[in-house]
Design an enzyme around this catalytic site. Structure first.
Site, PDB file in Angstrom:
ATOM      1  N   ASP A  60       0.854  -1.182   0.000  1.00 26.94           N
ATOM      2  CA  ASP A  60       0.000   0.000   0.000  1.00 26.94           C
ATOM      3  C   ASP A  60       0.896   1.240   0.000  1.00 26.94           C
ATOM      4  OD1 ASP A  60      -2.390   1.598   0.384  1.00 26.94           O
ATOM      5  OD2 ASP A  60      -1.760   1.789   2.475  1.00 26.94           O
ATOM      6  N   ASP A  62      -0.364   5.177   0.893  1.00 27.71           N
ATOM      7  CA  ASP A  62      -0.664   6.178   1.909  1.00 27.71           C
ATOM      8  C   ASP A  62      -0.766   5.590   3.307  1.00 27.71           C
ATOM      9  OD1 ASP A  62      -1.098   8.820   0.464  1.00 27.71           O
ATOM     10  OD2 ASP A  62      -2.333   7.452  -0.730  1.00 27.71           O
ATOM     11  N   ASN A 180      -1.910  -0.648   6.005  1.00 28.43           N
ATOM     12  CA  ASN A 180      -2.313  -0.114   7.305  1.00 28.43           C
ATOM     13  C   ASN A 180      -3.820  -0.217   7.545  1.00 28.43           C
ATOM     14  OD1 ASN A 180      -2.701   2.087   5.299  1.00 28.43           O
ATOM     15  ND2 ASN A 180      -3.413   3.220   7.097  1.00 28.43           N
TER      16      ASN A 180
END
Length: 238
Positions: A60, A62, A180
């Protein structure tokens, strides 16, 4: 030139020097000499890794590898005055937007190391025009992040974007994601490594702390045999 004008000029010079100093300090912290000892594989390890498939690590962007904010954001999560690692100028719906991008500590070294063990794939729920620009900066012409997936490749479920790992690799024994957001890998909890969201902590060591596990994971026949033990899977949305 009056005293007030002179003071304003000196203040601007001082502010610029402080900005440069903060940027240099941050760069030093980012690239401090921290290394993961790459010990040559034993003959037994070489044999073992030759019996399993090379695996795919999905990353991922961001709050996992980077954090960014753009013009007009009222509540920035980054401390004012913190210099970005790079600035992106992107046109969205005919409007120019500047994104100020901060790299998670040690991300460059992390990518250098794990690219030796895995095929790397970027999978972000961000728009392609933004995600591609960030990936280009992170890759820095090293050829590590050539395979990328964006928002249009996600599925919209219950108001949030989820990522289909089967679109990356149909063999679920050999693909896993570092993200996240548990909602992003809701359908594949046994193929995921959770990581705390990052915004601005310059002392963050999360990426470095993952290296020992990632070093070992490449030797297993099925990543799910290890990752299914993560307690985070019991906190996923139902």
């Amino acid at each position: 030139m009056g005293f007030k004008s002179i003071f304003q000029v000196l203040y601007k010079i001082w502010s610029f020097l402080c900005y440069c100093l903060r940027r240099q300090i941050r760069s030093t912290i980012q690239h401090q000499t921290v290394r993961y000892e790459m010990i040559p594989l034993s003959p037994l390890s070489i044999h073992r890794i030759g019996t399993v498939n090379r695996k795919t690590l999905v990353l991922d962007l961001d709050e996992t590898l980077i954090h960014s904010h753009h013009d007009g954001v009222m509540r920035q999560t980054v401390k004012p005055g913190t210099p970005p690692d790079f600035v992106l100028r992107i046109t969205i719906d005919r409007h120019p937007v500047r994104f100020f991008v901060h790299k998670r500590p040690h991300v460059d070294y992390f990518l250098d190391v794990v690219s030796q063990w895995y095929d790397l794939v970027i999978f972000t729920a961000s728009m392609e025009i933004y995600g591609a620009a960030v990936a280009e900066k992170l890759d820095a012409k090293r050829g590590l992040l050539n395979r990328r997936y964006y928002r249009q490749h996600c599925n919209l479920e219950f108001g949030s974007y989820t990522k289909d790992l089967r679109a990356i690799n149909t063999d679920l024994t050999s693909v896993f994601i570092l993200d996240n957001s548990p909602g992003a890998y809701r359908g594949y909890p046994d193929n995921a490594i959770p990581i705390k969201s990052w915004f601005s902590d310059s002392s963050d060591m999360a990426l470095l702390n993952l290296l020992p596990m990632l070093d070992a994971l490449r030797f297993v026949g099925d990543v799910r045999s290890v990752l299914s033990r993560n307690l985070h899977r019991h906190r996923l949305w139902t």
